[in-house]
Design a protein around this motif. Structure first.
Motif, PDB file in Angstrom:
ATOM      1  N   ASN A 165       0.846  -1.183   0.000  1.00 18.03           N
ATOM      2  CA  ASN A 165       0.000   0.000   0.000  1.00 18.03           C
ATOM      3  C   ASN A 165       0.886   1.238   0.000  1.00 18.03           C
ATOM      4  O   ASN A 165       1.744   1.394   0.872  1.00 18.03           O
ATOM      5  CB  ASN A 165      -0.914  -0.015   1.236  1.00 18.03           C
ATOM      6  CG  ASN A 165      -1.880   1.134   1.283  1.00 18.03           C
ATOM      7  OD1 ASN A 165      -1.505   2.293   1.322  1.00 18.03           O
ATOM      8  ND2 ASN A 165      -3.167   0.797   1.297  1.00 18.03           N
ATOM      9  N   ILE A 166       0.674   2.134  -0.983  1.00 15.62           N
ATOM     10  CA  ILE A 166       1.469   3.359  -1.111  1.00 15.62           C
ATOM     11  C   ILE A 166       0.574   4.563  -0.854  1.00 15.62           C
ATOM     12  O   ILE A 166      -0.499   4.684  -1.451  1.00 15.62           O
ATOM     13  CB  ILE A 166       2.124   3.478  -2.493  1.00 15.62           C
ATOM     14  CG1 ILE A 166       3.086   2.320  -2.745  1.00 15.62           C
ATOM     15  CG2 ILE A 166       2.890   4.796  -2.624  1.00 15.62           C
ATOM     16  CD1 ILE A 166       3.765   2.360  -4.101  1.00 15.62           C
ATOM     17  N   PHE A 224       2.349   2.305  13.670  1.00 16.80           N
ATOM     18  CA  PHE A 224       3.214   3.312  13.054  1.00 16.80           C
ATOM     19  C   PHE A 224       2.369   4.204  12.158  1.00 16.80           C
ATOM     20  O   PHE A 224       1.252   3.853  11.763  1.00 16.80           O
ATOM     21  CB  PHE A 224       4.333   2.655  12.231  1.00 16.80           C
ATOM     22  CG  PHE A 224       3.837   1.721  11.164  1.00 16.80           C
ATOM     23  CD1 PHE A 224       3.553   2.188   9.881  1.00 16.80           C
ATOM     24  CD2 PHE A 224       3.630   0.378  11.432  1.00 16.80           C
ATOM     25  CE1 PHE A 224       3.086   1.326   8.904  1.00 16.80           C
ATOM     26  CE2 PHE A 224       3.165  -0.486  10.452  1.00 16.80           C
ATOM     27  CZ  PHE A 224       2.886  -0.004   9.190  1.00 16.80           C
ATOM     28  N   GLU A 225       2.922   5.371  11.855  1.00 13.66           N
ATOM     29  CA  GLU A 225       2.277   6.312  10.944  1.00 13.66           C
ATOM     30  C   GLU A 225       2.893   6.187   9.557  1.00 13.66           C
ATOM     31  O   GLU A 225       4.120   6.220   9.413  1.00 13.66           O
ATOM     32  CB  GLU A 225       2.420   7.748  11.453  1.00 13.66           C
ATOM     33  CG  GLU A 225       1.611   8.041  12.700  1.00 13.66           C
ATOM     34  CD  GLU A 225       1.699   9.505  13.100  1.00 13.66           C
ATOM     35  OE1 GLU A 225       2.360  10.279  12.361  1.00 13.66           O
ATOM     36  OE2 GLU A 225       1.132   9.874  14.144  1.00 13.66           O
ATOM     37  N   GLN A 226       2.038   6.043   8.585  1.00 19.34           N
ATOM     38  CA  GLN A 226       2.485   6.005   7.191  1.00 19.34           C
ATOM     39  C   GLN A 226       2.522   7.427   6.650  1.00 19.34           C
ATOM     40  O   GLN A 226       1.532   8.141   6.665  1.00 19.34           O
ATOM     41  CB  GLN A 226       1.528   5.150   6.351  1.00 19.34           C
ATOM     42  CG  GLN A 226       1.924   5.031   4.883  1.00 19.34           C
ATOM     43  CD  GLN A 226       0.870   4.316   4.060  1.00 19.34           C
ATOM     44  OE1 GLN A 226      -0.299   4.250   4.463  1.00 19.34           O
ATOM     45  NE2 GLN A 226       1.248   3.787   2.909  1.00 19.34           N
ATOM     46  N   ALA A 251       5.631   3.123   1.310  1.00 18.29           N
ATOM     47  CA  ALA A 251       4.956   1.882   0.915  1.00 18.29           C
ATOM     48  C   ALA A 251       4.983   0.917   2.083  1.00 18.29           C
ATOM     49  O   ALA A 251       6.040   0.690   2.690  1.00 18.29           O
ATOM     50  CB  ALA A 251       5.645   1.259  -0.299  1.00 18.29           C
ATOM     51  N   VAL A 252       3.830   0.353   2.407  1.00 15.99           N
ATOM     52  CA  VAL A 252       3.702  -0.599   3.515  1.00 15.99           C
ATOM     53  C   VAL A 252       3.409  -1.979   2.926  1.00 15.99           C
ATOM     54  O   VAL A 252       2.416  -2.157   2.216  1.00 15.99           O
ATOM     55  CB  VAL A 252       2.589  -0.188   4.489  1.00 15.99           C
ATOM     56  CG1 VAL A 252       2.453  -1.209   5.610  1.00 15.99           C
ATOM     57  CG2 VAL A 252       2.862   1.197   5.057  1.00 15.99           C
ATOM     58  N   THR A 254      -5.039   9.645  -0.200  1.00 14.51           N
ATOM     59  CA  THR A 254      -5.216   8.826  -1.399  1.00 14.51           C
ATOM     60  C   THR A 254      -4.161   7.730  -1.345  1.00 14.51           C
ATOM     61  O   THR A 254      -2.961   8.017  -1.385  1.00 14.51           O
ATOM     62  CB  THR A 254      -5.062   9.652  -2.682  1.00 14.51           C
ATOM     63  OG1 THR A 254      -6.065  10.667  -2.714  1.00 14.51           O
ATOM     64  CG2 THR A 254      -5.210   8.767  -3.907  1.00 14.51           C
ATOM     65  N   LYS A 255      -4.605   6.506  -1.211  1.00 18.14           N
ATOM     66  CA  LYS A 255      -3.706   5.359  -1.157  1.00 18.14           C
ATOM     67  C   LYS A 255      -4.009   4.439  -2.342  1.00 18.14           C
ATOM     68  O   LYS A 255      -5.159   4.284  -2.738  1.00 18.14           O
ATOM     69  CB  LYS A 255      -3.853   4.593   0.162  1.00 18.14           C
ATOM     70  CG  LYS A 255      -3.491   5.410   1.392  1.00 18.14           C
ATOM     71  CD  LYS A 255      -3.460   4.553   2.647  1.00 18.14           C
ATOM     72  CE  LYS A 255      -4.838   4.259   3.177  1.00 18.14           C
ATOM     73  NZ  LYS A 255      -5.480   5.426   3.817  1.00 18.14           N
TER      74      LYS A 255
END
Length: 928
Positions: A676-677, A842-844, A849-850, A867-868
């Motif tokens: 996920n970005i 955690f905070e993205q 990218a996760v 927006t991901k």
């Protein structure tokens, strides 16, 4: 560098007043190399000299003698800019095959010669050419009058001479509208002339009436108007566009470019044949145990059938059923995908998987009740802590429809009859053993893969021995579990992950089931805008009118009521940037899920799809088109593939945890791996009035929870995030707690390796005075080994949660797959106190990218409007988790949202190994 701003109207000479007005409209400084002094000089004498030169040029072009192509240009040493012979910059150049680049190169080379001699750069030369443009009415060499019309181009007035048009010696540069003859001087206008007339149109809006445009200094063919630069490229200055335009930067978001695929290279992987073979061997070794398991399962069924027929297993005849590539075969009882052997009714085509056959023979087949959850809408006032509507006071529970109790067991000889009509069968025939794939195809595949691995082991021994891990892992703290060695997550920078060592480190953490965070992935791509309005414009300007008309409205999810609402697309995106509130000033959270539909994302937004794929880190796994270790890529063309994305998730968000109506993705577990970005964020701040309303309404929500026994009285309300920047727990130095020494705003950015942090002086990664960007989304990812305890906690406390219409949860089928829970900071604290379970939190941040491993439950809360973009993939390390989830899905009731086997993991395993064998055999000669 002084950028050139070309004026569209008034093509004659600029007066001093005009030049001052032009300079006032642009941020670009014109005070370079004395150009401004030259522009402000009286030039009446220059005008007279220019007219004299033009008369000579016209006479020369109409006479028999052609201008010399190697003419020298002599200039005086005065400070005044001398007049260049137009016949040199605009001489006739033959357009062979319409080669525009050749013409531009020749013209540019002359400009470069002039700039070198006078020490002017290309933009200043272009500025000189702007000053020397002819007025709107021009004379051709044959005496015909040419009129410039901003909408219809240049037209000849003399109809008698309309059959011929020759090149004018007073043509301007690449931005002018010019008519030119072709190379063979046949007197007819070429198609090139039409393109010349449209060259001065803004590439973004395609409007020719723009007064001020910025030409590109690189391609010298594209221009962008000031309005489009400010509206669609806010991060680029006019100087940036003048140096390299968005088209040359490959991030142009005009309608044409947004609907163009293949504009950029998506794959960033450059592997040798030896490295490819190593990856293919790794894939086969990882999947061989599962192929053996499939073979054993089928062998047991063949032997069972042999006992029924009283013959040897080699004599068992298995009929073959026809199944096209565009078909999927599912078990009629458990909805699991069938890949090969199964039992089928010859009369009604009822099909049963081997797992259900085994359960029937063992007398433990479970029923599949049909569940229908009906949450009551008690009104908006109830959702905000008030009393329910009068007509909704009647307490209702989920409607549970249980199928009639029908005994379905095997006969004494082991045969299984078709179930009765109540269960979807006919009840008349015996189910026959049937196959889909060719006989012994799976067993032969397993043997071929095993033999090939042995061959590759001998050839790749030296390669594996020479590979040794060097350097250290970049890690960040995401949990504070006592006695655990996995509180740190691997979080490399995207600029370093192309190295083989980084892929090896990724695999080391990935095989343990740990998430991975990759930073700054958007820094290595072209920089295409992910602004919601740009994406919306790409859809609305779609060439398909039917698609465009459907994009004017969208179905969004209201996070307070957890139900769909219709809203205009423009209003939704306006709320994305400015926020929306209810009448009582409570923030209204809306989200779009899977918009546009993922199966059409690549077709509707091809340029954004390419940009996303090119940004993916560790493309050996994540690339949905060519990932060598992505099992989903191995499915042959023509075979139905699961919908793995890419998918977009656009949602509102605020930093404060509201408790009700938060913009969240509730706790769930994906059927496969995912990455996920976070591509875009927009911070929406609450006003003082909203803050006051939120605090007041939270108290009313609390009172309502106490009234309905959803929470215990006296529980602490002000519980902060367990791993937030302002509330980190003290841990031992061995737990890598050096980040506690940082200012609160920087702790989330502190990422170092274990070796670097032990006894190493700390250096702040941010320059002095810079603001640390806050995260856009808060992630909680649970470990696989904690899933049983997590489920136990949710089953114990499920009545403390609210779901649709803010109604209390009445019943739980599966705590995770139901997707009706979001654990607030309060519940996460209770989970740790009662069961000792703590997620990675955690905070993205923007551009991160996760990677989420299959089998890890997770939830997300948006701290900003986000927006991901995400895509699913199937890695060989997590195939066992995909199989485990498939077994869980088949036990769910009918009509459950997660029941269907959409992944078909067993089919992926077979085709992945088959394709790996084929690819490895083709590469083996390169190893010799």
């Amino acid at each position: 560098m002084a950028a050139t701003i070309a004026k569209r109207q008034g093509l004659g000479r600029y007066s001093d007043d005009k030049m001052r007005r032009i300079r006032g409209t642009s941020d670009i400084s014109w005070q370079r190399r004395g150009v401004s002094k030259v522009l402000d000089r009286e030039n009446m004498k220059d005008i007279a000299q220019e007219k004299e030169k033009e008369r000579h040029v016209l006479q020369a072009s109409s006479g028999a003698k052609k201008p010399r192509m190697n003419q020298d240009f002599g200039f005086s040493d005065s400070t005044r800019i001398p007049k260049k012979p137009r016949s040199a910059l605009n001489r006739k150049v033959s357009y062979e095959n319409g080669d525009e680049d050749e013409v531009l190169d020749k013209r540019t080379s002359l400009e470069v010669e002039m700039s070198e001699e006078l020490d002017y750069d290309a933009e200043e030369i272009a500025l000189i050419r702007i000053r020397e443009r002819r007025r709107s009415r021009r004379l051709e060499p044959d005496g015909a009058m040419i009129k410039t019309n901003p909408h219809k181009g240049r037209q000849k007035i003399d109809s008698a001479n309309s059959s011929s048009c020759s090149s004018s010696s007073t043509s301007s540069g690449s931005s002018d509208s010019v008519l030119k003859s072709n190379s063979n001087n046949n007197g007819r206008c070429t198609a090139r002339n039409e393109k010349e007339l449209e060259r001065i149109k803004c590439h973004q809006c395609m409007k020719s009436e723009r007064k001020y445009v910025v030409p590109c200094g690189k391609c010298r063919t594209k221009v962008y108007c000031i309005q489009c630069i400010k509206q669609w490229y806010p991060k680029m200055s006019e100087l940036d566009v003048a140096e390299i335009c968005p088209f040359c930067r490959r991030n142009c978001n005009c309608s044409v470019c947004l609907h163009t695929s293949g504009f950029i290279e998506t794959s960033k992987i450059n592997m040798t044949d030896c490295e490819k073979v190593e990856h293919l061997r790794y894939l086969m070794v990882s999947l061989l145990p599962f192929i053996r398991q499939i073979c054993e399962e089928q062998t047991q069924e063949i032997e069972f059938e042999a006992s029924i027929q009283r013959v040897h297993s080699s004599k068992v005849g298995v009929s073959e059923t026809l199944c096209g590539n565009d078909e999927r075969v599912y078990c009629n009882h458990c909805a699991t995908s069938i890949i090969d052997l199964h039992r089928s009714c010859p009369k009604c085509s009822y099909e049963l998987c081997l797992t259900c056959c085994k359960e029937i023979c063992e007398g433990r087949l479970s029923g599949r009740a049909e569940m229908k959850f009906q949450y009551v809408n008690r009104g908006y006032g109830y959702m905000q802590g008030g009393d329910p509507l009068p007509e909704s006071c009647l307490h209702q529970t989920p409607d549970v429809h249980v199928e009639p109790s029908v005994m379905w067991s095997a006969d004494d000889n082991g045969t299984i009859s078709c179930p009765p009509t109540e269960m979807g069968g006919c009840g008349d025939c015996v189910l026959e053993l049937t196959r889909i794939l060719p006989d012994r195809w799976i067993s032969d595949l397993e043997k071929e893969a095993r033999d090939l691995v042995l061959i590759l082991d001998n050839k790749l021994t030296n390669l594996r021995q020479n590979r040794a891990e060097t350097g250290t892992d970049m890690l960040c703290k995401a949990a504070s579990r006592e006695g655990s060695d996995d509180n740190l997550l691997y979080c490399p920078d995207s600029t370093k992950i192309q190295e083989d060592e980084e892929l090896f480190r990724f695999q080391k953490h990935w095989i343990k089931g740990e998430p991975v965070i990759v930073r700054n992935v958007l820094d290595k791509v072209t920089g295409l805008s992910w602004e919601p309005m740009v994406m919306w414009r790409a859809l609305c300007e779609n060439v398909d009118s039917e698609v465009s008309s459907k994009m004017s409205e969208v179905k969004a999810i209201d996070c307070l009521a957890s139900c769909e609402v219709e809203i205009s697309t423009r209003q939704f995106f306006k709320g994305y940037t400015q926020g929306r509130t209810y009448d009582n000033f409570w923030p209204e959270m809306l989200k779009l899920k899977d918009w546009p539909p993922s199966d059409k994302f690549e077709d509707l937004m091809p340029r954004h799809c390419d940009e996303f794929i090119s940004a993916l880190p560790f493309q050996e796994y994540s690339d949905p088109r060519a990932g060598i270790l992505n099992l989903a890529v191995k499915l042959p063309s023509g075979v139905l593939k699961p919908d793995l994305g890419p998918k977009t998730y656009i949602a509102y968000g605020v930093a404060e945890e509201l408790g009700r109506g938060d913009s969240v993705t509730k706790l769930h577990c994906d059927m496969s791996d995912a990455v996920n970005i976070l591509t875009h964020t927009e911070e929406v701040l609450l006003t003082e009035e909203q803050h006051s309303a939120v605090e007041r309404l939270k108290k009313e929500h609390r009172a309502q929870d106490l009234k309905e026994n959803l929470v215990q009285d006296g529980m602490d309300e002000s519980i902060e995030e367990p791993n937030s920047d302002n509330n980190k727990e003290d841990t031992d130095v061995s737990e890598i707690n050096d980040s506690e020494l940082l200012p609160s705003g920087i702790r989330g950015e502190f990422k170092m390796s274990r070796d670097e942090m032990q006894g190493t002086a700390f250096t702040c990664p941010h320059s002095e005075g810079t603001m640390v960007e806050s995260g856009g989304a808060l992630w909680d990812i649970f470990r696989r080994q904690d899933v049983p305890k997590l489920e136990a906690y949710l089953r114990k406390h499920f009545k403390e949660f609210r779901h649709v219409y803010c109604s209390p949860v009445e019943q739980v089928i599966h705590p995770i797959h139901d997707q009706c829970f979001y654990l607030s900071s309060e519940h996460k604290k209770k989970l740790k106190e009662e069961f000792g379970v703590e997620p990675w939190t955690f905070e993205q941040k923007l551009g991160e990218a996760v990677f989420i491993p299959a089998g890890c439950p997770h939830q997300v809360r948006n701290l900003k409007s986000c927006t991901k973009v995400a895509v699913d993939f199937v890695s060989p390390e997590n195939v066992d988790e995909c199989l485990r989830l498939t077994k869980e899905f088949r036990l769910l009731p009918k009509n459950h949202r997660a029941r269907e086997d959409k992944l078909e993991i067993k089919k992926m395993i077979l085709y992945a190994v088959a394709q790996a064998i084929k690819d490895a055999n083709s590469l083996i000669p390169a190893l010799n």
